[in-house]
Every structure is written in C-alpha cells, then in structure tokens.
Design a protein around this motif. Structure first.
Motif, short mmCIF file in Angstrom:
data_model
loop_
_atom_site.label_atom_id
_atom_site.label_comp_id
_atom_site.label_asym_id
_atom_site.label_seq_id
_atom_site.Cartn_x
_atom_site.Cartn_y
_atom_site.Cartn_z
N GLY A 136 -2.60 -1.80 -2.45
CA GLY A 136 -3.31 -1.72 -1.05
C GLY A 136 -4.49 -0.95 -1.22
N GLY B 150 0.72 -1.25 0.02
CA GLY B 150 0.08 -0.05 -0.05
C GLY B 150 0.97 1.22 -0.04
N ALA C 175 2.07 2.97 2.49
CA ALA C 175 2.98 2.90 3.31
C ALA C 175 4.33 2.07 2.64
N GLY C 176 4.09 0.92 2.23
CA GLY C 176 5.08 -0.07 1.64
C GLY C 176 5.97 0.74 0.52
N GLN D 168 -1.77 -10.10 -2.14
CA GLN D 168 -2.59 -9.99 -3.13
C GLN D 168 -1.74 -10.19 -4.41
N GLY E 112 -0.77 -2.73 6.91
CA GLY E 112 -2.00 -1.94 6.84
C GLY E 112 -2.98 -2.54 7.89
P1 FAD Z 1 -2.68 -0.35 2.89
O1 FAD Z 1 -3.18 0.51 1.91
O2 FAD Z 1 -3.89 -1.30 3.57
O3 FAD Z 1 -1.62 -1.70 2.39
C1 FAD Z 1 -1.46 -2.51 3.23
C2 FAD Z 1 -1.02 -3.60 2.12
O4 FAD Z 1 -0.26 -4.90 3.04
C3 FAD Z 1 -2.12 -4.18 1.50
O5 FAD Z 1 -1.97 -4.21 -0.09
C4 FAD Z 1 -2.48 -5.57 1.84
O6 FAD Z 1 -2.96 -6.51 1.01
C5 FAD Z 1 -0.85 -6.00 2.34
N1 FAD Z 1 -0.81 -7.16 3.36
C6 FAD Z 1 -1.70 -7.24 4.28
N2 FAD Z 1 -1.40 -8.21 5.19
C7 FAD Z 1 -0.33 -8.78 4.35
C8 FAD Z 1 0.48 -9.94 4.64
N3 FAD Z 1 0.35 -10.83 5.68
N4 FAD Z 1 1.53 -10.26 3.82
C9 FAD Z 1 1.70 -9.46 2.83
N5 FAD Z 1 1.08 -8.38 2.68
C10 FAD Z 1 0.19 -7.92 3.30
N6 FAD Z 1 -6.67 8.52 1.71
C11 FAD Z 1 -6.73 9.53 0.94
O7 FAD Z 1 -5.56 10.29 0.81
N7 FAD Z 1 -7.54 9.62 -0.01
C12 FAD Z 1 -8.70 8.85 -0.14
O8 FAD Z 1 -9.95 9.23 -1.13
C13 FAD Z 1 -8.74 7.82 0.68
N8 FAD Z 1 -10.02 7.03 0.69
C14 FAD Z 1 -9.88 5.98 1.60
C15 FAD Z 1 -11.12 5.02 1.62
C16 FAD Z 1 -11.25 4.01 2.57
C17 FAD Z 1 -12.36 3.03 2.30
C18 FAD Z 1 -10.27 3.80 3.34
C19 FAD Z 1 -10.17 2.62 4.39
C20 FAD Z 1 -9.05 4.60 3.50
C21 FAD Z 1 -8.86 5.62 2.56
N9 FAD Z 1 -7.76 6.67 2.63
C22 FAD Z 1 -7.71 7.84 1.60
C23 FAD Z 1 -6.74 6.37 3.46
C24 FAD Z 1 -5.63 5.59 2.79
O9 FAD Z 1 -6.04 4.45 1.82
C25 FAD Z 1 -4.62 5.07 3.85
O10 FAD Z 1 -3.99 6.21 4.61
C26 FAD Z 1 -3.25 4.29 3.43
O11 FAD Z 1 -3.90 3.44 2.41
C27 FAD Z 1 -2.87 3.47 4.50
O12 FAD Z 1 -1.64 2.65 3.95
P2 FAD Z 1 -1.19 1.32 4.40
O13 FAD Z 1 -0.15 0.94 3.36
O14 FAD Z 1 -0.69 1.55 5.95
O15 FAD Z 1 -2.20 0.50 4.42
#
Ligand code: FAD
Length: 451
Positions: A44, A15, A17-18, A39, A94
């Motif tokens: 993400g 996602g 963060a990664g 996935q 995430g």
């Molecule tokens: P994620 O984006 O969730 O990424 C985590 C990744 O890790 C995923 O790809 C997942 O499949 C993977 N993963 C999980 N477990 C494992 C495992 N065991 N092994 C390998 N991979 C794994 N922000 C905006 O700026 N604009 C918007 O319009 C907006 N809309 C949003 C709408 C929704 C419904 C949500 C929930 C959030 C929204 N956000 C938006 C916020 C934004 O999505 C988050 O700030 C951001 O995605 C967080 O990033 P992350 O990488 O921590 O998590």
C-alpha cells in the motif's frame, strides 16, 4: 468446534493496516490468514505513499499467511462471497480518493491532487500518465500537513539527492528539468494549527539549496500562547517561531543567501478560486480569502475577513486530505466521515466483518498509529472467535475464492511471485545505485510472471 481449530480469516488490502492486522491474528496458533490486494504488489502506501527519501522496512512471512495480489475486492470478488468462504473478513483497504477543493477552476490543467502527484513519483500505476508541468517558477500547495511537506520537499530537493532513492526514473527525469523555484504552502488557519510534524518541518528547514520564507507578523503574540499548548505541538511551534523571528547565525545566513530555491508557509488564507491564464487554458494563480481565527483550542475556525489576495503560480497541488471509497454495496459506509462505521474495528451491525487502518479511523496518522489500531482490531476479532461469536463449522477459505477467481479469468499474484518482481526491481536499480527501479506497468509485471 472446527472453527476454533482452523479459523479461516481474510484481510482486504495489504498496506500497513492489512499486514499488522494479519500479524496480530496469527497469534492464534491455528489461524490462517489470506490477504487480498488489488495491486499486483504489496504494502500500500508504504510503497506508493511514503516519500522515496523516507525509506521504511517491511515484510511479513508466515506459513499460515498468504498474499493474493491482483485481486480487486468489489470487482473480482464481492464481500458477501468472502464472508461465505471465511469465518471473518477484515477490511483494510485504506483511503484511495482525495478530498476535492470544490472551488471554481479546480478542473484546469495545472491543478492536480497531491495524492496523484505522490502516486506519480512513487510509481503508482494509475498515476503514471500525470506528466506534471514543472516549467513554471512558482507552485502553490493547498494544505499544511505532512503530505504537503513531502510534495514541497520532492519539488525542491536537488534532483541529484533523489538519484539513490526508489523514485521512478520518469519522475526523476521530469524533476531534473523542473524550473520551480518557489513553493507556497497555504493554510486556512495559523502557525498553531499546522498539521505536519516536527521531523518533516526540520527536514524542510535544512533542505539543501532552499531557504524558508516565514512572515514574522503571523507569529505575533504566539510566544505567550505557546506556554499553554501540549508538548509535541509546543516544540513544533517553537521551531516555527525561531525560524520566523530569529536572525540566523553566520553559517546559516550564508547558506540561505546562496539558496536558489525557497518555500514558504502562507497562513490565514482560504482558497476561493483557481485563476485561469489569459487564454483560459491553464491555471495561473489562486484567489485566496484572508481569514482570522475565531474560537479556542480544537474549535478554532478560520472566518473570512472580506479581504482577497491573488497568488500567481503555474502549478496548484491540492493537499487537503485523502478519502476512502465504499468497497461493496453490502458494507455500511459513512460517506460524510468517509469511514466504515465501527466500534473498535467491529463493523456496525455486521457480525464477522471488521475493519482497520485508514478506512476504520479516517486518513490521518503515521504507520505507528495504523499499527496500534490494527492490533486492536485483531484483538477484537480473536476475542469474538474465543467467545464463539463467529460462524461455526469449517470454511473453505482460499480454495473457494480461487475457484471463483479462476472462473472469472483473474490470476492472483502470490507472495513468491512478488519476490520475483522484487528481485527484478532490485536488479534494475543496481547499475544506477538505486535500491530498486520500480516496475510501474501491471501488464509488464504479469508478463514477467508468465501470467
Ligand atoms: P494503505 O497503505 O493505503 O493500504 C491499503 C491497501 O488496500 C492498498 O495496498 C490498496 O491498493 C488496497 N486496496 C484498496 N482497495 C482495494 C480493494 N477494493 N481490493 C483489494 N485491495 C484494495 N506514515 C509514516 O509513518 N511515515 C511516513 O513517512 C508517511 N508518509 C506518508 C506519505 C503520504 C503521501 C501518505 C498519504 C501517507 C504517509 N504516511 C506515512 C501514513 C501511512 O502511509 C498510513 O498511516 C498507512 O499507510 C495507512 O495504512 P492502510 O493500510 O490503512 O492504508
């Protein structure tokens, strides 16, 4: 040392963060970064969360960064195995669960999490069987954050406005048949405590074919309090207040009068129970406890007044937050806060292990917030590397993991594989004017790649 020359680092989760963590780590001129993703496809929540009518642009390309999809850490490979193979491991996976309401009736058909609903319309494989029943005229969303507004907007947007987005074909088909006319967004506290942002609110207010329902009584006395609140909150509250209390101009009044759909914010209501239909088979409403506020500023709490109110509806969507899961028994996890305990991204008591994004700071904030915190984690890791705090000597990196995965029958999806899937999605969208038609079946994706 060798480690200083070619640091092998891996990131778990692709996602924001990664990818942003990887981007920062690549500032080190020799670092090699592998991103593991469960996935078959990257990005993400940018792919599976952000609403289809909010497109965002994203890619990362570097010869020193590799993407390995279809690899679930904790199942296909463990964190200790990654720690053996790399100088450092960053967990950026995430928040994949939703917070439960923990009230009676939550398990009834007709109740689902906003997380699952969002995954459904965005093509998240695990949510494709959801089939939400939109044959009712009223839906209730429990929660007043941006996700709640996204869900309300998708439910109420005229389907023809979604035709040119990357919403899945199946979801668009169900939305076309929808009979939902009214959506209530319920919050325990008041207008000053809503968790959504002004951009999302403005979109709702201007949504074609829909009118807002706000009770001016909820806004009594707010005009005075508004002066003391910080600026972003102030502008948001002013917009709410104007919408609730000012008479619209003639054009807006005409627009509202002709609107066939409506959405409203129900403040000072705390859900107590999902009410069953007479035959007990489905959700037919929500019982709400009326609340009032106690305390000031950050400490403001909703306490029940003793009054109850029933809100009839055919669909209940709980949108009270996402939650991270523990990934591997070897990694510390704070199950109360739902995060990996860390200091500025360094996992407590585990040298060489880092975290970023929602699993680091909890499931709040937009992509820009996630970017800032991921850069910070990247910075800490590079500092530790420079200070010689990471293991010395060469590490095999992907070569070792590839051997393990292959012995376990796991076939990773590379970034160039993803580019083939991407091209296929774009091609499938072309005839219908969509930016892409998402592939939603992992088996089909792997078949297309000849895996
Ligand atoms: P994620 O984006 O969730 O990424 C985590 C990744 O890790 C995923 O790809 C997942 O499949 C993977 N993963 C999980 N477990 C494992 C495992 N065991 N092994 C390998 N991979 C794994 N922000 C905006 O700026 N604009 C918007 O319009 C907006 N809309 C949003 C709408 C929704 C419904 C949500 C929930 C959030 C929204 N956000 C938006 C916020 C934004 O999505 C988050 O700030 C951001 O995605 C967080 O990033 P992350 O990488 O921590 O998590």
């Amino acid at each position: 040392s060798t480690q200083e020359k070619t640091p092998q680092i891996c990131v778990v989760g692709s996602g924001p963060a990664g990818f942003y963590t990887a981007q920062h780590l690549l500032k080190h001129p020799q670092a090699h970064v592998d991103i593991y993703e469960k996935q078959p496809v990257p990005f993400g929540l940018v792919r599976f969360g952000v609403a289809p009518d909010h497109p965002e642009v994203k890619t990362a390309h570097s010869g020193r960064c590799a993407f390995w999809g279809n690899v679930e850490v904790g199942r296909d490979v463990t964190v200790p195995e990654l720690q053996e193979a790399y100088h450092a491991v960053v967990l950026s996976y995430g928040a994949e669960d939703h917070r439960a309401l923990e009230i009676p009736g939550e398990e009834l058909p007709g109740v689902c999490s906003a997380r699952a609903f969002v995954g459904w319309y965005n093509g998240l494989p695990e949510n494709q069987e959801l089939e939400p029943d939109l044959s009712c005229d009223t839906a209730v969303i429990l929660g007043q954050g941006n996700v709640a507004l996204d869900v309300a907007r998708i439910l109420l947007t005229p389907p023809e406005h979604l035709e040119r987005t990357d919403i899945t074909k199946a979801a668009l088909g169900v939305l076309r048949q929808s009979r939902v006319k009214t959506v209530w967004l319920v919050g325990r506290r008041g207008p000053l405590q809503v968790a959504f942002t002004i951009k999302e609110l403005r979109e709702m207010i201007q949504l074609p074919g829909a009118r807002p329902i706000l009770d001016p009584v909820d806004f009594l006395g707010l005009q005075d309090k508004i002066k003391e609140v910080p600026r972003p909150r102030k502008r948001l509250t002013e917009l709410l207040l104007r919408t609730a209390t000012e008479k619209p101009g003639p054009a807006e009044a005409a627009r509202q009068a002709s609107a066939s759909r409506a959405w409203g914010l129900r403040f000072f209501r705390s859900p107590q129970q999902v009410l069953p239909s007479p035959d007990g088979r489905r959700a037919a409403g929500v019982r709400l406890a009326v609340t009032r506020l106690e305390g000031v500023d950050e400490a403001t709490r909703a306490v029940p007044t003793g009054d109850m109110e029933d809100l009839p509806c055919g669909l209940v969507l709980s949108s009270i937050g996402y939650k991270s899961r523990p990934v591997d028994p070897s990694v510390p996890f704070d199950s109360k806060l739902g995060v990996i305990p860390n200091v500025e991204g360094r996992v407590m008591d585990v040298p060489g292990l880092y975290c970023s994004g929602w699993v680091k700071r909890g499931p709040t904030g937009v992509i820009a917030t996630t970017m800032t915190d991921s850069f910070l984690t990247g910075q800490m890791l590079l500092q530790d590397l420079k200070a010689g705090l990471l293991p010395s000597g060469p590490r095999p990196g992907y070569a070792a993991i590839q051997a393990l995965l292959s012995s376990r029958g796991v076939r990773p999806v590379s970034f160039s594989d993803w580019e083939k899937l991407d091209a296929e999605e774009v091609a499938r969208g072309q005839g219908t004017g969509k930016p892409r038609e998402k592939l939603v079946d992992p088996q089909e994706m792997l078949r297309l790649l000849g895996h």
